[in-house]
Write an enzyme that holds these catalytic residues in place. Structure first.
Site, PDB file in Angstrom:
ATOM      1  N   GLU A   1      31.768 -31.208  15.645  1.00  0.00           N
ATOM      2  CA  GLU A   1      32.544 -30.323  16.120  1.00  0.00           C
ATOM      3  C   GLU A   1      33.803 -30.014  14.965  1.00  0.00           C
ATOM      4  OE1 GLU A   1      32.444 -29.711  20.522  1.00  0.00           O
ATOM      5  OE2 GLU A   1      33.634 -31.719  20.689  1.00  0.00           O
TER       6      GLU A   1
ATOM      7  N   ASN B   1      30.904 -29.366  28.131  1.00  0.00           N
ATOM      8  CA  ASN B   1      32.245 -29.943  28.704  1.00  0.00           C
ATOM      9  C   ASN B   1      33.572 -29.171  29.275  1.00  0.00           C
ATOM     10  OD1 ASN B   1      34.424 -31.831  28.439  1.00  0.00           O
ATOM     11  ND2 ASN B   1      35.170 -30.830  25.751  1.00  0.00           N
ATOM     12  N   TRP B   2      33.613 -29.220  30.405  1.00  0.00           N
ATOM     13  CA  TRP B   2      34.429 -28.483  31.412  1.00  0.00           C
ATOM     14  C   TRP B   2      36.228 -29.058  30.815  1.00  0.00           C
ATOM     15  CZ3 TRP B   2      32.542 -28.325  36.952  1.00  0.00           C
ATOM     16  CH2 TRP B   2      31.241 -28.130  36.531  1.00  0.00           C
ATOM     17  N   LYS B   3      35.832 -29.559  30.143  1.00  0.00           N
ATOM     18  CA  LYS B   3      37.735 -30.285  30.009  1.00  0.00           C
ATOM     19  C   LYS B   3      38.438 -30.430  31.422  1.00  0.00           C
ATOM     20  CE  LYS B   3      36.926 -27.561  25.233  1.00  0.00           C
ATOM     21  NZ  LYS B   3      37.659 -27.434  24.529  1.00  0.00           N
TER      22      LYS B   3
ATOM     23  N   GLY C   1      37.776 -23.749  20.564  1.00  0.00           N
ATOM     24  CA  GLY C   1      38.246 -23.321  21.612  1.00  0.00           C
ATOM     25  C   GLY C   1      38.154 -22.438  20.202  1.00  0.00           C
TER      26      GLY C   1
ATOM     27  N   GLY D   1      32.457 -25.839  24.887  1.00  0.00           N
ATOM     28  CA  GLY D   1      32.844 -26.374  25.719  1.00  0.00           C
ATOM     29  C   GLY D   1      33.434 -25.051  26.424  1.00  0.00           C
ATOM     30  N   GLY D   2      34.640 -24.188  26.492  1.00  0.00           N
ATOM     31  CA  GLY D   2      34.984 -22.852  26.920  1.00  0.00           C
ATOM     32  C   GLY D   2      33.551 -22.122  27.352  1.00  0.00           C
TER      33      GLY D   2
ATOM     34  N   SER E   1      33.560 -23.490  19.798  1.00  0.00           N
ATOM     35  CA  SER E   1      32.492 -21.864  19.586  1.00  0.00           C
ATOM     36  C   SER E   1      31.069 -21.456  20.136  1.00  0.00           C
ATOM     37  CB  SER E   1      33.572 -20.733  19.091  1.00  0.00           C
ATOM     38  OG  SER E   1      34.848 -21.070  19.033  1.00  0.00           O
TER      39      SER E   1
ATOM     40  N   GLU F   1      40.509 -33.021  21.159  1.00  0.00           N
ATOM     41  CA  GLU F   1      41.249 -33.250  22.257  1.00  0.00           C
ATOM     42  C   GLU F   1      41.846 -34.923  21.896  1.00  0.00           C
ATOM     43  OE1 GLU F   1      40.030 -30.622  24.816  1.00  0.00           O
ATOM     44  OE2 GLU F   1      39.775 -29.234  22.731  1.00  0.00           O
TER      45      GLU F   1
ATOM     46  N   HIS G   1      36.081 -37.110  21.531  1.00  0.00           N
ATOM     47  CA  HIS G   1      36.333 -35.973  21.593  1.00  0.00           C
ATOM     48  C   HIS G   1      38.298 -35.356  20.707  1.00  0.00           C
ATOM     49  CE1 HIS G   1      37.362 -31.202  22.420  1.00  0.00           C
ATOM     50  NE2 HIS G   1      35.684 -31.162  22.262  1.00  0.00           N
TER      51      HIS G   1
HETATM   52  C1  PEP Z   1      34.765 -28.134  23.377  1.00  0.00           C
HETATM   53  O1  PEP Z   1      35.295 -28.663  23.924  1.00  0.00           O
HETATM   54  O2  PEP Z   1      34.177 -29.703  22.560  1.00  0.00           O
HETATM   55  C2  PEP Z   1      34.324 -27.477  22.641  1.00  0.00           C
HETATM   56  C3  PEP Z   1      33.061 -27.438  21.548  1.00  0.00           C
HETATM   57  O3  PEP Z   1      34.790 -26.255  22.879  1.00  0.00           O
HETATM   58  P1  PEP Z   1      34.632 -25.039  22.710  1.00  0.00           P
HETATM   59  O4  PEP Z   1      33.487 -24.414  22.854  1.00  0.00           O
HETATM   60  O5  PEP Z   1      35.304 -23.766  23.769  1.00  0.00           O
HETATM   61  O6  PEP Z   1      34.771 -24.623  21.125  1.00  0.00           O
END
Ligand code: PEP
Length: 249
Positions: free
Chosen positions: A166, A9-11, A172, A233-234, A212, A96, A94
């Site tokens: 999640e 997930n590049w956000k 994040g 994500g990251g 994470s 966010e 999601h």
């Molecule tokens: C996400 O954006 O779905 C996510 C899990 O982010 P991260 O891996 O950065 O915690």
């Protein structure tokens, strides 16, 4: 046997030029993956990303969509637009989007149903806050989110959904849920799906863990029988994403 699926997930990261550079860097590194590989890119990157990944094992996903086909909804993007652009997956609900854009369970459910109308595979995100975990209501909360997301979804469609567990406190933050915590909730989600759709469907639906995930913890998490891969994500924004995709090598 469920095939694992690792989705990035590049956000809100990567311009179209930067997206192409990352895709070119990752293509050779993920080409032998045993898992399904998905890049969920920002809307503006979708068309170049689809073009750049043609003929590869990388599928392109969107990060959101609206539940109407078209009309006066300024700034939104629809399922037929995504389909026409070559998108295969779409992240829905999601945390966010729930937190910053007031996305409700009802809207998520409408989007899930709309995704199926256009043959898009929804990646439905669920998860608890730190406060909910501390109150001991994680499982109840996540079960409710799952039930609401799948409301009026028939079994034939339900088996195509990817559920992403999640925990919000792990997204994040660098704090990963322990393997036991992740496994416990993924297992509870499968039980909930069993109640809704029966054994065969519940054992067909793929459930990812997200929060994470990185190259160091992926193998331990994804080795659990109820964890069918990850939403990342990251760590999906760097070439190191390949070590997560290749977690079993
Ligand atoms: C996400 O954006 O779905 C996510 C899990 O982010 P991260 O891996 O950065 O915690």
């Amino acid at each position: 046997m469920r095939k694992k699926i690792v989705a990035g997930n590049w956000k809100m990261n990567k311009t179209p030029k930067e997206a192409l550079a990352l895709i070119e860097e990752l293509k050779p590194l993920v080409k032998d993956a045993d898992s399904d590989v998905v890049f969920c890119v920002p809307a503006i990157d979708i068309i170049p990303a689809v073009e750049a990944t043609k003929g590869t094992n990388i599928a392109i996903g969107a990060q959101n969509m609206y539940f109407e086909d078209n009309g006066a909804f300024t700034g939104e993007i629809s399922a037929p637009m995504l389909k026409d652009a070559g998108v295969q997956y779409v992240i829905l609900g999601h945390s966010e989007r729930r937190q910053y854009f007031n996305e409700t369970d009802e809207a998520v459910n409408k989007k899930v149903k709309k995704a199926f109308e256009y043959d898009l595979i929804p990646i439905v995100c669920v998860g608890e806050t730190l406060q909910q975990r501390e109150q001991g209501i994680t499982i109840d909360w996540v079960r409710m989110q799952v039930k609401k997301a799948f409301m009026d979804v028939n079994k034939e469609d339900a088996v195509k959904v990817i559920v992403a567990y999640e925990p919000i406190w792990a997204i994040g933050t660098g704090k990963t849920a322990t393997v036991e915590q992740a496994d416990e909730v993924c297992n509870a989600i499968r039980k909930c799906l069993f109640e809704l759709y029966g054994e065969e469907a519940a054992y067909s639906i793929r459930i990812q863990y997200g929060g994470s995930v990185n190259g160091k913890n992926a193998a331990e998490l994804f080795s659990k029988p109820d964890i069918d891969g990850g939403l990342v994500g990251g760590a999906s924004l760097k070439a190191d994403f390949a070590s997560i995709v290749n977690w079993d090598k």
